[in-house]
Design an enzyme around this catalytic site. Structure first.
Site, mmCIF file in Angstrom:
data_model
loop_
_atom_site.group_PDB
_atom_site.id
_atom_site.type_symbol
_atom_site.label_atom_id
_atom_site.label_comp_id
_atom_site.label_asym_id
_atom_site.label_seq_id
_atom_site.Cartn_x
_atom_site.Cartn_y
_atom_site.Cartn_z
ATOM 1 N N ALA A 1 2.298 2.982 2.456
ATOM 2 C CA ALA A 1 3.496 2.895 3.288
ATOM 3 C C ALA A 1 4.475 1.884 2.706
ATOM 4 O O ALA A 1 5.675 2.161 2.579
ATOM 5 C CB ALA A 1 3.107 2.514 4.712
ATOM 6 N N ARG B 1 -8.955 8.874 14.508
ATOM 7 C CA ARG B 1 -8.189 9.478 13.419
ATOM 8 C C ARG B 1 -9.015 10.541 12.718
ATOM 9 O O ARG B 1 -10.187 10.335 12.433
ATOM 10 C CB ARG B 1 -7.775 8.415 12.414
ATOM 11 C CG ARG B 1 -7.054 8.998 11.218
ATOM 12 C CD ARG B 1 -6.580 7.931 10.277
ATOM 13 N NE ARG B 1 -7.669 7.215 9.638
ATOM 14 C CZ ARG B 1 -8.399 7.696 8.635
ATOM 15 N NH1 ARG B 1 -8.189 8.914 8.186
ATOM 16 N NH2 ARG B 1 -9.359 6.962 8.097
ATOM 17 N N GLY C 1 0.853 -1.184 0.000
ATOM 18 C CA GLY C 1 0.000 0.000 0.000
ATOM 19 C C GLY C 1 0.888 1.233 0.000
ATOM 20 O O GLY C 1 2.063 1.165 -0.374
ATOM 21 N N ARG D 1 -15.298 12.063 13.175
ATOM 22 C CA ARG D 1 -15.972 10.810 12.839
ATOM 23 C C ARG D 1 -16.536 10.073 14.043
ATOM 24 O O ARG D 1 -17.659 9.558 13.989
ATOM 25 C CB ARG D 1 -14.986 9.888 12.119
ATOM 26 C CG ARG D 1 -14.653 10.428 10.763
ATOM 27 C CD ARG D 1 -13.652 9.560 10.065
ATOM 28 N NE ARG D 1 -13.387 10.115 8.744
ATOM 29 C CZ ARG D 1 -12.457 9.672 7.922
ATOM 30 N NH1 ARG D 1 -11.692 8.666 8.287
ATOM 31 N NH2 ARG D 1 -12.295 10.225 6.754
ATOM 32 N N LEU E 1 -3.940 8.652 4.804
ATOM 33 C CA LEU E 1 -3.055 8.664 3.635
ATOM 34 C C LEU E 1 -1.766 9.368 4.016
ATOM 35 O O LEU E 1 -0.672 8.934 3.670
ATOM 36 C CB LEU E 1 -3.722 9.405 2.468
ATOM 37 C CG LEU E 1 -4.925 8.723 1.826
ATOM 38 C CD1 LEU E 1 -5.499 9.589 0.721
ATOM 39 C CD2 LEU E 1 -4.525 7.374 1.265
ATOM 40 N N GLU F 1 -0.915 2.065 8.688
ATOM 41 C CA GLU F 1 -2.011 1.667 9.581
ATOM 42 C C GLU F 1 -1.617 0.469 10.448
ATOM 43 O O GLU F 1 -2.229 0.227 11.492
ATOM 44 C CB GLU F 1 -3.265 1.338 8.753
ATOM 45 C CG GLU F 1 -4.547 1.301 9.568
ATOM 46 C CD GLU F 1 -5.782 1.011 8.716
ATOM 47 O OE1 GLU F 1 -5.715 1.175 7.488
ATOM 48 O OE2 GLU F 1 -6.808 0.610 9.294
ATOM 49 N N HIS G 1 -13.918 0.908 10.007
ATOM 50 C CA HIS G 1 -13.164 1.551 8.948
ATOM 51 C C HIS G 1 -11.654 1.503 9.159
ATOM 52 O O HIS G 1 -10.935 0.980 8.345
ATOM 53 C CB HIS G 1 -13.652 2.999 8.865
ATOM 54 C CG HIS G 1 -13.021 3.797 7.787
ATOM 55 N ND1 HIS G 1 -13.061 3.401 6.475
ATOM 56 C CD2 HIS G 1 -12.339 4.978 7.812
ATOM 57 C CE1 HIS G 1 -12.426 4.313 5.735
ATOM 58 N NE2 HIS G 1 -11.974 5.260 6.526
#
Lengths: 636, 222, 248
Positions: A43, A434, A41, A329, A440, A424, A400
Site C-alpha cells: 500500500a 479475511r 509495503g 481460515r 495483497l 492492513e 497472522h
C-alpha cells in the site's frame, strides 16, 4: 461522528460515481502539495509511487533498511482478481459476495464491492510492471483456487506472490525516487502524528541509525504501516512489524476499529520451544492438496505413518463436507484448536495437527506435488529437518492478519482530516475474517487505485494552504513528548528485556483474546495487561545509547502494544456475539459453530482514546445491508 | 588509475578479447612447435626455415605486434582490475572460508597469470631475444639455427622442469580464462555455455599437454 | 549444546571494531541461528551490556534483511540458505563460531553486524524498473508470455537483495544482483522497450557504488539463498555489450 461518506446509488455505480465527482488538483498545483507516506509495503509503495507520478511532493518513510523489506514481501499464496479467465462463473458480484460472506457480514458493502471492482485492474497493473505471474503453456495467466471460495480467481507467482508484487511497487517507487518526486527515508520510525487545527500536518520520526528526532510537515499524512498481529509475539509476522504508528495516531484522535479481530492462520509451523521468536507460515495453497487430520485416539504416541487410515480423523472433511480442507481460515483454525484442546494434538508439545500429502502424491505423482510445492517442502525440511514427501507436515494456528485497524471512511480517511490509512493498517474491507489472497489485493487496490483519487479530493481544498511550518508549537510539543518518552524508557533501569514483556503479553492474548474468547478470560486479561504495563515501567532494561539500539526500538513498540492489547480485550469483551475470527465461547451453537447476532451487533466498533488509564470511548458505525442478506455462514 | 572512467564490464571485455587472441596464438605457436617432433634432420631444417618465414612476413609482423599489444594490455588490465577489486573490500574477513564454494584456480587467476608472465620473460629472453638480437650460427640453408638453440636449452633438466610446471599453471589459467572470457562476452544460453565448458577443457589440456610434451621429448630423445 | 562465539563488535560507522569472545550454554539444536543470538542478547542484557546489533526481520528467508558471515561463509555453512533459516543443528556441541558482518566498501558497517546496503537501492533507482505509471496498464492477457519465459523471469526476479553475493565474492562484485534485475526485465516483452538504457544505467551505478569486477568464480550462485543463476551475469554482459555497440 462516524460519517462513512458512502456515495448514493446502486452498488455497482458508487465508485464510478465518486470518481466522476471527486475534486481534482491541477498538475501545476500538485508540486506545491506535500504528502507523507509512512510504510513502504504494497500500500505504501504503491501510493507513494502513484502520487509521485502525478507530481505531488512525497516523503516516504520506513523503519527497514530498504523499502523492499516491508512484510508484504512474505505473502506467499496469491492475489485474488475476478478476471474470470477460467470461465468458471466468476464476476465482480460473486467476488464481492464471497468476500463479504467470508468476513461474516461485518464489513461495508460499498467498500467490498469496490475492492472486487478494482481487482481486475490490479492484475493489469502488476503485469505491466513486470510481475512474473504463473502462466499456462499458451502464454496466458493461470489461476489457482484458494480457501473459502468455489472459483479459481487467485493469481500467483509460485509461492512468492507478495514478494513479486512488492518488488513491482518498490521498483515503481525507486523510479520516482530517481526522478526526484519521492524522497526516501529508510531506517526512520514514525513516533508521533502532528495535528494542527484538527488536521494531520506532519509526523515526528526517529532516525534509527543516528537517534535524531526529526520533524516532517506535509499537507496530508498517509499511514500504510501494516498490521499489528505481532502483538501476539509468536506470529507469522516479521520481527519489526508493529502497531506504533497507528497507535500513536489513535492517541492523537484517530478512532481504531475492531482491533480484536485478528486472523489466526491455520497452516503455520507449530511452536517447538520457549526460545522461539516467530512462527513460520506455510502457504495456505498447501490445503489444495493436503488433507488435515489428527489421530482418533487422544494422546496418540505412534508416528503418523503408523496410524492406520481408519484411526485418523479428517475433522475438516467430517465437519464441513462441502469445503473440507479448503474451509476459510477462521473455521480451519478454530477446528484445529478444538481438536488440540480436546487432547488430540500431535507433535512433541501436542500442539499441532497433520497436513498429509500421501493421497495427493499417490493420485498425482510425486513430481506433480514437487512442481507445485517444491519450495515449501524444502522450506519445511530446512526448518524442521523432516521430509514432508514421506511424513505428514505438522501445522498449527498462528496469529497472522489484523482485520481491525484505524477506522476509515469510504475515502480511506480516518477521523482526523488529512490522515489516511491504507492496507492492513485500516479496518475497511475484510470484516471479521479475511479470505486468503485478499490482503495483497486490498493493499494494492488501496494504494494504486483508491487513495490517488480520494487524496486528490482532500488536497483540492488545501491548494491555498502554505507549506507546513515545522517550527509550529504543535511540532515542538510532539517532538518533546517523543523525546521524553524515550528518556523515560531508558531511565527505568530495571532487569527485564522488552522481549520478556512482549512474550508475556503475547501469551496472555493467545490464551484469552485469541482463537476463542470468554467474558471471564477477557476481564482477567485486562487486569493482567494492566499489571504487566505497570511492571514494564518498573522493570524494563535498555542498555546502550540512542543511536542504533534495537532494544530501544523494541521497547517503544512494546509500550504501545501494552496499551493496544488492553483495547483489543475491551473490543472483544463488548462484542457479545461470535463472528469470523472473533469467537466468544458464550455464543456458539450446540455443535460448536459460531453464533452471530445481527440484531444487536451489526456494527463496527470504533474506539476513541480517552487518556491514560481511562476506559476507551465506544462509537458504533451501523452496518446496513441493502444488496445482500446476511445469512448463517455455512461451509458444510 | 582508480579514476579511469572505463566501466568494469568494458575492462573485462578487453581482458576477454586479448585473452582470446592469446588463446588463438597459442594454437598457432603449438602447431609450429610440433615440427620439433619430426625426425632429427628434417626437424632441424624445417623448424629453422619456419622461424625464418615468421620473422620476414609482413602479415606475421602485424600479427606479432597485435600479440605484443595483447600481452601488455592483458597484463595492464589485470593490474587495474586487481587494484580496483582490492579497493572494493578494504576490511578483510577475520575468518574466511569462502573458498569452499568456488574452485581455487578461479580465485587465483592473478597468481597464475604472474607465474605465466615470469615464464614469458624467461621464454622471450632465451629464444625471442637471442633470435632477434643475438648472434646465432646459420644452418646449411642459411637460416639462423634456432633448432640447435632449442635442443641445447631443453637439455637442461631444471629448465624442462620449470617449463612443465609453468605449463600446468597455464593450463589452469586457460581452464578458467577461456570459459570466463566467453561469459564476459555474454554467452548465456545454457547449451552453448556447456559446449564452451567442454571445449575449453579440451583446449586447455590439449594446448598445455602439447607445450609440456615438446621439451620433455626433446630432452630425452634428442 | 555449548557454543563459543567470536563476534565482530563495532560501536558505529566511525569506530574501529574488533572480534570479541562470547559463550552460551544450553543451546537447543532446534533453535534457529538468530534465536541463538536472541538468547545471547538476553544474557548480555542481564549483565547490563549493549545487545549485539544484527539485521533481521521476517525470519522466514524472504525479506533479505538478515545476513552475516558465519564461520567464514556468507549466511553460514549451508548453501543457498539465509541466516534466519539456519538452525543450530548445523553446528556441533563445543563449536567456536566466527560471526562477522558482510564486508564490502559499498556496504559500510553501521554497528556490530548491521550494514548499509542502500547501494542496492541506488542500483535499482538507476533503471531497475519498467517505466509504467499507475492506471495505464493494458489488459493483462493482451501480451501472452510463454510459460518457460515467465518461469525464467521469475527465477531472476526471485532475488531478495540480501547481499550474500557481494559478501562471498572475492572482488565484492554486485553483478549477480544487478544482472538478476536486468534479466528479469529484459525477458519480458514489456521490459524489453527500455532494455538498453536500463542495463547501461544500472551498470554505471553499480560501478559508481564501488563494487568490484566479476571474476566468474561462481561463488555467488553457490551462496545465493534464491539460487539465482550466474547465467544471468552472462545475459547482462550480452545486453550491456549490445547496448554499448548500438548506442547512438
Amino acid at each position: 461522528m462516524l460519517e462513512s461518506k458512502i456515495p448514493d446509488g446502486p452498488l455497482e455505480d458508487k465508485w464510478r460515481h465518486y470518481k466522476e465527482h471527486a475534486k481534482l488538483v491541477n498538475p501545476a498545483n500538485r508540486k506545491k502539495l506535500e504528502v507523507i507516506v509512512v510504510g513502504t509495503g504494497l500500500a505504501g509503495s504503491a501510493i507513494a509511487a502513484s502520487l509521485g507520478e502525478m507530481g505531488y511532493r512525497v516523503k516516504s518513510f520506513c523503519f527497514q533498511d530498504t523499502p523492499r523489506r516491508a512484510h508484504s514481501v512474505a505473502a506467499q499464496g496469491g492475489v485474488n482478481a475476478c478476471k474470470n479467465y477460467k470461465n468458471d462463473g466468476d464476476n465482480i458480484f460473486r467476488m464481492f459476495y464471497d468476500t463479504i460472506k467470508g468476513g461474516d457480514f461485518r464489513s461495508r458493502e460499498a467498500n467490498v464491492y469496490r475492492l472486487a471492482e478494482c481487482s481486475a485492474n490490479l492484475i493489469d497493473q502488476a503485469v505491466a510492471q513486470g510481475v512474473p505471474f504463473g502462466r499456462e503453456y499458451g502464454g496466458y495467466l493461470n489461476n489457482r483456487s484458494f480457501g473459502g471460495v468455489q472459483v479459481s480467481r487467485t493469481f500467483y507467482a509460485r509461492g512468492q506472490t507478495g514478494q513479486q508484487l512488492l518488488l513491482g511497487a518498490y521498483q515503481a517507487l525507486m523510479r520516482q525516487v530517481h526522478l526526484g518526486t519521492v524522497q526516501l527515508f529508510a531506517r526512520h520510525e514514525m513516533l508521533d502524528l502532528v495535528t494542527i487545527d484538527g488536521k494531520a500536518k506532519g509526523v515526528i520520526v526517529r532516525n534509527l541509525d543516528t537517534g535524531e528526532i526529526e520533524r516532517h510537515g506535509a499537507h496530508a499524512v498517509i499511514l500504510a504501516t501494516g498490521g499489528f498481529g505481532k502483538i501476539y509475539f509468536l506470529s507469522t509476522l516479521a520481527m519489526g512489524c508493529n502497531g506504533s504508528a497507528i497507535w500513536r495516531a489513535h492517541k492523537k484522535g484517530a478512532l481504531l476499529a475492531n482491533p480484536s479481530w485478528t486472523q489466526i492462520h491455520p497452516t503455520s509451523l507449530p511452536q517447538s520451544g520457549e526460545y522461539q521468536s516467530k512462527l513460520t507460515l506455510m502457504s495456505e495453497s498447501l490445503r489444495n492438496d493436503g488433507r488435515i487430520w489428527v489421530p482418533k485416539k487422544a494422546q496418540e504416541d505412534r508416528l503418523p505413518n503408523q496410524v492406520p487410515e481408519e484411526e485418523r480423523d479428517y475433522y475438516l472433511e467430517r465437519r464441513y463436507p462441502a469445503f473440507g480442507n479448503l474451509s476459510p481460515r477462521d473455521i480451519a483454525s478454530r477446528a484445529a484448536k478444538e481438536r488440540i484442546d480436546a487432547g488430540f494434538g500431535v507433535g512433541p508439545l501436542k500442539n499441532a495437527v497433520y497436513l498429509d500429502f500421501s493421497k495427493a502424491i499417490k493420485d498425482q505423482g510425486i513430481h506433480k506435488i514437487r512442481e507445485k510445492y517444491g519450495n515449501l517442502f524444502r522450506m519445511y525440511e530446512k526448518i524442521t529437518g523432516v521430509d514432508a514427501y514421506k511424513e505428514p507436515m505438522k501445522i498449527s494456528p498462528a496469529a497472522h492478519f489484523s482485520m481491525g485497524g484505524l477506522w476509515v471512511d469510504y475515502e480511506l480517511m480516518t477521523t482526523i482530516p488529512g490522515l489516511f490509512a491504507l492496507g492492513e493498517a485500516n479496518f475497511a474491507d475484510h470484516g471479521a475474517n479475511r479470505l486468503g489472497a485478499n490482503s495483497l489485493l486490498q493493499a494494492c487496490v488501496d494504494g494504486y487505485f483508491i487513495a490517488p483519487y480520494t487524496l486528490a479530493n482532500y488536497l483540492a481544498d488545501e491548494i491555498k494552504t502554505p507549506a507546513t511550518d515545522i517550527q509550529h508549537p504543535a511540532f515542538a510539543e510532539a517532538a518533546k513528548k517523543v523525546e521524553e518518552q524515550l528518556h523515560l524508557l531508558k531511565a527505568i533501569g530495571g532487569k527485564l528485556s522488552a522481549d520478556y514483556f512482549h512474550r508475556t503479553l503475547g501469551k496472555i492474548l493467545y490464551d484469552k483474546c485469541g482463537l476463542s474468547r470468554s467474558k471471564e478470560g477477557l476481564e482477567t486479561a485486562i487486569r493482567e495487561i494492566k499489571a504487566l504495563r505497570q511492571q514494564f515501567y518498573r522493570d524494563l532494561n535498555i542498555p546502550g545509547g540512542y543511536a542504533i539500539n534495537s532494544e530501544l526500538e523494541k521497547a517503544g513498540r512494546v509500550a504501545d502494544y501494552l496499551e493496544l492489547g488492553e483495547l483489543m480485550c475491551h473490543d472483544a469483551l463488548t462484542r457479545e456475539e461470535s463472528c469470523g475470527a472473533h469467537f466468544r465461547v458464550e455464543f456458539q451453537t450446540p455443535e460448536g459453530e459460531a453464533m452471530r447476532n445481527d440484531k444487536d451487533f451489526a456494527f463496527i466498533s470504533a474506539w476513541e482514546w480517552a487518556g491514560e488509564n481511562q476506559p476507551p470511548v465506544w462509537h458504533k458505525e451501523p452496518l446496513t445491508f441493502e444488496f445482500v442478506t446476511p445469512t448463517v455462514r455455512s461451509y458444510k | 588509475m582508480g579514476q579511469w572512467k572505463q566501466k568494469t564490464l568494458t575492462r573485462k571485455n578487453w581482458m576477454a578479447f586479448t585473452g582470446l587472441f592469446l588463446c588463438f596464438f597459442l594454437v598457432i605457436h603449438l602447431l609450429g612447435n610440433l615440427q620439433l617432433m619430426l625426425p632429427d634432420e628434417k626437424a632441424h631444417l624445417q623448424f629453422n626455415a619456419y622461424s625464418h618465414l615468421l620473422s620476414g612476413n609482413i602479415i606475421i609482423k602485424i600479427i606479432s605486434w597485435v600479440l605484443y599489444a595483447s600481452i601488455i594490455a592483458h597484463v595492464i588490465y589485470a593490474v587495474i582490475i586487481t587494484l580496483t577489486n582490492k579497493r572494493s573490500r578494504e576490511v578483510k574477513y577475520h575468518y574466511d572460508k569462502r573458498g569452499e564454494v568456488s574452485k581455487w584456480y578461479t580465485r587465483n587467476m592473478g597468481l597464475l597469470g604472474t607465474i605465466i608472465f615470469i615464464f614469458l620473460v624467461i621464454h622471450f629472453r632465451d629464444f625471442w631475444y637471442v633470435y632477434k638480437f643475438g648472434s646465432l650460427p646459420l644452418d646449411e640453408q642459411g637460416h639462423k639455427d634456432l633448432y640447435k638453440l632449442v635442443v641445447a636449452v631443453y637439455s637442461e633438466t631444471w629448465y624442462v622442469l620449470v617449463y612443465v610446471l609453468c605449463m600446468v599453471a597455464l593450463c589452469y589459467h586457460l581452464l578458467h580464462g577461456f570459459f570466463s572470457a566467453a561469459r564476459t562476452l555474454g554467452v548465456y544460453h545454457p547449451r552453448y555455455v556447456q559446449w564452451i565448458r567442454v571445449f575449453g577443457w579440451i583446449y586447455s589440456v590439449g594446448i598445455c599437454a602439447g607445450f609440456a610434451w615438446i621439451p620433455v621429448y626433446v630432452h630425452f630423445l634428442k | 549444546m555449548h557454543i563459543r562465539m567470536k563476534i565482530w563488535r563495532q560501536e558505529s560507522g566511525q569506530d574501529t571494531g574488533k572480534m570479541l569472545d562470547y559463550e552460551l550454554a544450553d543451546v537447543n539444536p532446534d533453535m534457529s541461528f538468530l534465536e541463538m543470538l536472541d538468547m545471547l542478547n538476553e544474557q548480555l542484557l542481564e549483565q547490563g551490556q549493549r545487545a549485539i546489533e544484527f539485521d533481521h526481520d521476517c525470519r522466514e528467508g524472504i525479506c533479505g534483511q538478515c545476513g552475516m558471515m558465519i564461520n567464514g561463509r556468507a549466511h553460514g555453512p549451508l548453501k543457498n540458505t539465509t541466516t534466519c533459516q539456519l538452525h543450530m543443528r548445523s553446528f556441533r556441541d563445543g563449536d567456536t563460531i566466527y560471526i562477522e558482518p558482510f564486508r564490502a566498501t559499498a556496504f559500510p558497517v553501521k554497528c556490530d553486524l548491521k550494514i548499509d546496503r542502500s547501494a542496492f537501492d541506488r542500483v535499482i533507482q538507476a533503471g531497475g524498473y519498467i517505466s509504467v505509471n499507475t492506471g495505464q496498464a493494458p489488459e493483462a492477457n493482451s501480451i501472452p508470455i510463454g510459460h518457460p519465459v515467465a518461469e525464467a523471469a521469475f527465477d531472476a526476479a526471485a532475488c531478495i537483495g540480501c547481499g550474500a553475493c557481494v559478501a562471498v565474492c572475492k572482488n565484492s562484485s554486485a553483478v549477480l544482483f544487478t544482472s538478476a534485475k536486468v534479466t528479469h526485465l529484459v525477458l519480458l516483452p514489456q521490459g524489453e522497450v527500455e532494455a538498453q538504457e536500463r542495463v547501461r544505467h544500472m551498470v554505471d551505478q553499480m560501478d559508481a557504488e564501488g563494487f568490484g569486477h566479476c571474476s566468474n568464480t561462481e561463488a555467488c550462485e553457490a551462496e545465493c539463498p534464491q539460487q539465482i543463476s550466474v547465467l544471468h551475469i552472462a545475459r547482462m554482459n550480452w545486453e550491456y555489450n549490445k547496448a554499448q555497440l548500438l548506442k547512438k
